[in-house]
Design a protein around this motif. Structure first.
Motif, mmCIF file in Angstrom:
data_model
loop_
_atom_site.group_PDB
_atom_site.id
_atom_site.type_symbol
_atom_site.label_atom_id
_atom_site.label_comp_id
_atom_site.label_asym_id
_atom_site.label_seq_id
_atom_site.Cartn_x
_atom_site.Cartn_y
_atom_site.Cartn_z
ATOM 1 N N ILE A 12 0.876 -1.179 0.000
ATOM 2 C CA ILE A 12 0.000 0.000 0.000
ATOM 3 C C ILE A 12 0.910 1.225 0.000
ATOM 4 O O ILE A 12 1.725 1.399 0.910
ATOM 5 C CB ILE A 12 -0.934 -0.012 1.220
ATOM 6 N N GLY A 13 0.796 2.006 -1.038
ATOM 7 C CA GLY A 13 1.682 3.161 -1.196
ATOM 8 C C GLY A 13 1.387 4.234 -0.149
ATOM 9 O O GLY A 13 0.265 4.353 0.351
ATOM 10 N N ALA A 14 2.408 5.021 0.158
ATOM 11 C CA ALA A 14 2.273 6.060 1.191
ATOM 12 C C ALA A 14 1.323 7.166 0.734
ATOM 13 O O ALA A 14 1.364 7.594 -0.419
ATOM 14 C CB ALA A 14 3.645 6.660 1.475
ATOM 15 N N ASN A 15 0.486 7.599 1.672
ATOM 16 C CA ASN A 15 -0.435 8.697 1.409
ATOM 17 C C ASN A 15 0.298 10.029 1.369
ATOM 18 O O ASN A 15 0.100 10.842 0.482
ATOM 19 C CB ASN A 15 -1.466 8.709 2.542
ATOM 20 N N GLU A 16 1.124 10.217 2.406
ATOM 21 C CA GLU A 16 1.919 11.448 2.473
ATOM 22 C C GLU A 16 3.384 11.050 2.622
ATOM 23 O O GLU A 16 3.926 11.037 3.733
ATOM 24 C CB GLU A 16 1.471 12.304 3.661
ATOM 25 N N PRO A 17 4.020 10.694 1.499
ATOM 26 C CA PRO A 17 5.392 10.178 1.590
ATOM 27 C C PRO A 17 6.369 11.203 2.136
ATOM 28 O O PRO A 17 6.214 12.409 1.902
ATOM 29 C CB PRO A 17 5.732 9.825 0.132
ATOM 30 N N VAL A 18 7.355 10.690 2.864
ATOM 31 C CA VAL A 18 8.439 11.557 3.348
ATOM 32 C C VAL A 18 9.733 11.087 2.693
ATOM 33 O O VAL A 18 9.869 9.909 2.363
ATOM 34 C CB VAL A 18 8.583 11.471 4.888
ATOM 35 N N PRO A 19 10.684 11.995 2.478
ATOM 36 C CA PRO A 19 11.944 11.559 1.863
ATOM 37 C C PRO A 19 12.759 10.730 2.848
ATOM 38 O O PRO A 19 12.534 10.796 4.059
ATOM 39 C CB PRO A 19 12.643 12.870 1.524
ATOM 40 N N VAL A 20 13.715 9.982 2.329
ATOM 41 C CA VAL A 20 14.403 8.981 3.129
ATOM 42 C C VAL A 20 15.910 9.111 2.910
ATOM 43 O O VAL A 20 16.357 9.477 1.819
ATOM 44 C CB VAL A 20 13.875 7.587 2.693
ATOM 45 N N ARG A 21 16.660 8.808 3.983
ATOM 46 C CA ARG A 21 18.123 8.665 3.854
ATOM 47 C C ARG A 21 18.416 7.223 4.207
ATOM 48 O O ARG A 21 18.101 6.769 5.316
ATOM 49 C CB ARG A 21 18.813 9.629 4.823
ATOM 50 N N TYR A 22 18.977 6.467 3.276
ATOM 51 C CA TYR A 22 19.080 5.025 3.477
ATOM 52 C C TYR A 22 20.450 4.502 3.079
ATOM 53 O O TYR A 22 20.926 4.760 1.976
ATOM 54 C CB TYR A 22 18.000 4.309 2.643
ATOM 55 N N THR A 23 21.085 3.781 4.012
ATOM 56 C CA THR A 23 22.360 3.126 3.712
ATOM 57 C C THR A 23 22.081 1.675 3.362
ATOM 58 O O THR A 23 21.461 0.954 4.159
ATOM 59 C CB THR A 23 23.294 3.201 4.938
ATOM 60 N N LEU A 24 22.491 1.251 2.178
ATOM 61 C CA LEU A 24 22.207 -0.116 1.738
ATOM 62 C C LEU A 24 22.917 -1.117 2.648
ATOM 63 O O LEU A 24 24.136 -1.045 2.802
ATOM 64 C CB LEU A 24 22.698 -0.335 0.308
ATOM 65 N N PRO A 25 22.169 -2.084 3.215
ATOM 66 C CA PRO A 25 22.828 -3.083 4.067
ATOM 67 C C PRO A 25 23.538 -4.165 3.260
ATOM 68 O O PRO A 25 24.288 -4.953 3.814
ATOM 69 C CB PRO A 25 21.674 -3.685 4.884
ATOM 70 N N MET A 26 23.272 -4.244 1.967
ATOM 71 C CA MET A 26 23.961 -5.214 1.095
ATOM 72 C C MET A 26 24.171 -4.540 -0.259
ATOM 73 O O MET A 26 23.449 -3.606 -0.599
ATOM 74 C CB MET A 26 23.132 -6.505 0.935
#
Ligand code: S3P
Length: 444
Positions: free
Chosen positions: A158-172
């Protein structure tokens, strides 16, 4: 589509020298991305050289289900009328991605920041593969995933209604996960940042830039830092898909396996995030020359001239793994015929591909009379003068396992049969025709 129909065993026999020109199909990674970004752009994207393998056809069908108009005009020539960023419609059917991890993971990313629901499924291979690696970062945007245990398909997102931006470090090291996060970031306001410790294939970054997104790539102490500005208007593009280096690896290695061979494989992408296999083959002593280097469709390409060579086993540097991750099966097959042993380390990711590729290669090579050793994240193959063969190998719905053993069969003393060659159609539908055209002896 789920399932591949009835299993089709196929047998490769000792073959005479391979000769001629091998035009391999378009790049699978770039083909998926061209369809998905075309569907998220405004206007008509025109694609040439699209891979018409089942994986990509499944992505084309999925893009139609999300509201894009996707049309085939001729062999490899397609158009996509996009719906714009955030414009996906809710599909009224389950999205079946067949065998394709790239398809399902990228599409989940692309829809995760639009307030619609979609249910995804795949074949027996795909439904075993981990999806938490994608749904975990997508949850940070506000999307919700309901799947089977271990985050496996079938799964509803279910897609986000009010998406927020993300900072993500790839674990692999995974280009699929990186791409899913970037595609989700398209419909989030502000800047989405992905950090990867090891560089993985960068087709999404290149193509996003081509479609008009603002994307910065910087080196940082943590690794490559990719920053995407959300909610751009993507504008339709012309995409010329280069030929797939992962597919090219099969005729190239077959020519290195079969004595006296001399072939040309034109127009193959030499993107540095994809060319590890060719560097490795040269280090093993292959007579492999990159002729006529040039740029096509935003990617460096070259014609590969390869002649049979006596090879020596090597230790493949683990830091090269991401740039040749799909080529370890064919390298392992080739390594069985070289002088000395080949050691492949840092390849744990192979355990979660279309099959557990370390296990599938180890068992298959043993069945062919080859000595191997494996650990959780490595495979060692002991080369021998003549591979006995004479066996049937289990391919576990994995196209690259099937093609690797068919190539080995061309050089083994007795024929090698794969239990099911039908998955080859997911990535390289013309494999048998192309290889027999070069002189390979392959029978169904
Ligand atoms: C792909 C990424 C790789 C690769 C796959 C295609 C892509 O998978 O094995 O065949 O197009 O992004 P991972 O992201 O799981 O490493």
């Amino acid at each position: 589509m789920s399932g591949h129909g009835p299993a089709t065993p196929m047998t490769a026999h000792k073959s005479g020298p391979l000769a001629g020109v091998a035009h391999v199909p378009g790049d699978k990674s770039i083909s998926h991305r061209a369809l998905i970004l075309g569907a998220m752009a405004v206007g008509e994207t025109r694609i040439t050289g699209l891979l018409e393998g089942q994986d990509v056809l499944d992505t084309a069908r999925a893009m139609r289900a999300f509201g894009a108009e996707v049309t085939q005009h001729g062999p490899g020539e397609w158009s996509v009328h996009g719906v714009g960023v955030g414009g996906f419609a809710e599909p009224d059917q389950v999205i079946d991605c067949g065998n394709s991890g790239t398809g399902v993971r990228l599409i989940m990313g692309a829809m995760a920041t639009t307030p619609i629901a979609a249910t995804f499924t795949g074949d027996a291979s795909l439904n075993k593969r981990p999806m938490g690696r994608v749904t975990d970062p997508l949850a940070l945007f506000g999307a919700q995933a309901y799947g089977r245990s271990g985050g496996r398909l079938p799964l509803t997102l279910i897609g986000a209604n009010e998406p927020v931006p993300v900072r993500y470090t790839l674990p692999m090291p995974s280009a699929q996960v990186k791409s899913a996060v970037l595609l989700a970031g398209l419909n989030a306001p502000g800047e989405t940042v992905v950090i990867e410790a090891e560089p993985t294939r960068d087709h999404t970054e290149r193509m996003l830039r081509g479609f008009g997104a603002e994307i910065r790539v910087e080196d940082s102490p943590e690794g490559r830092l990719i920053t995407l500005t959300g909610q751009p208007e993507l504008s339709a593009q012309r995409v010329a898909v280069p030929r797939d280096p992962s597919s090219a690896a099969f005729p190239v290695c077959a020519a290195l396996l079969v004595e006296g061979s001399d072939i040309l494989v034109p127009g193959v992408s030499q993107n540095p995030t994809r060319n590890g296999i060719f560097v490795t083959l040269q280090e093993m002593g292959a007579d492999l020359v990159l002729e006529n280097p040039r740029e096509e469709g935003g990617e460096p390409v070259a014609d590969l001239r390869v002649r049979f060579s006596a090879l020596e086993g090597i230790e493949v540097p683990p830091e090269r793994a991401a740039s040749m991750i799909d080529e370890y099966p064919i390298l392992a097959a080739l390594a069985a015929t070289t002088k000395g042993k080949t050691v492949m380390r840092g390849i744990k990711e192979l355990r979660v591909k279309e099959s557990d590729r370390i296990d599938a290669m180890a068992r298959g090579l043993e069945a062919c009379g080859v000595r191997v050793e494996e650990t959780e994240d490595s495979l060692t193959v002991h080369g021998m003068e003549a591979v006995p063969g004479g066996s049937t190998v289990q391919t576990h719905l994995d196209h690259r396992i099937a093609m690797s053993f068919l190539c080995l069969g061309m050089a083994a003393q007795a024929p090698i049969t794969v239990d099911d060659a039908s998955p080859i159609a997911t990535s390289f539908p013309i494999f048998k025709a192309l290889m027999t055209g070069l002189g390979a002896q392959i029978t169904e």
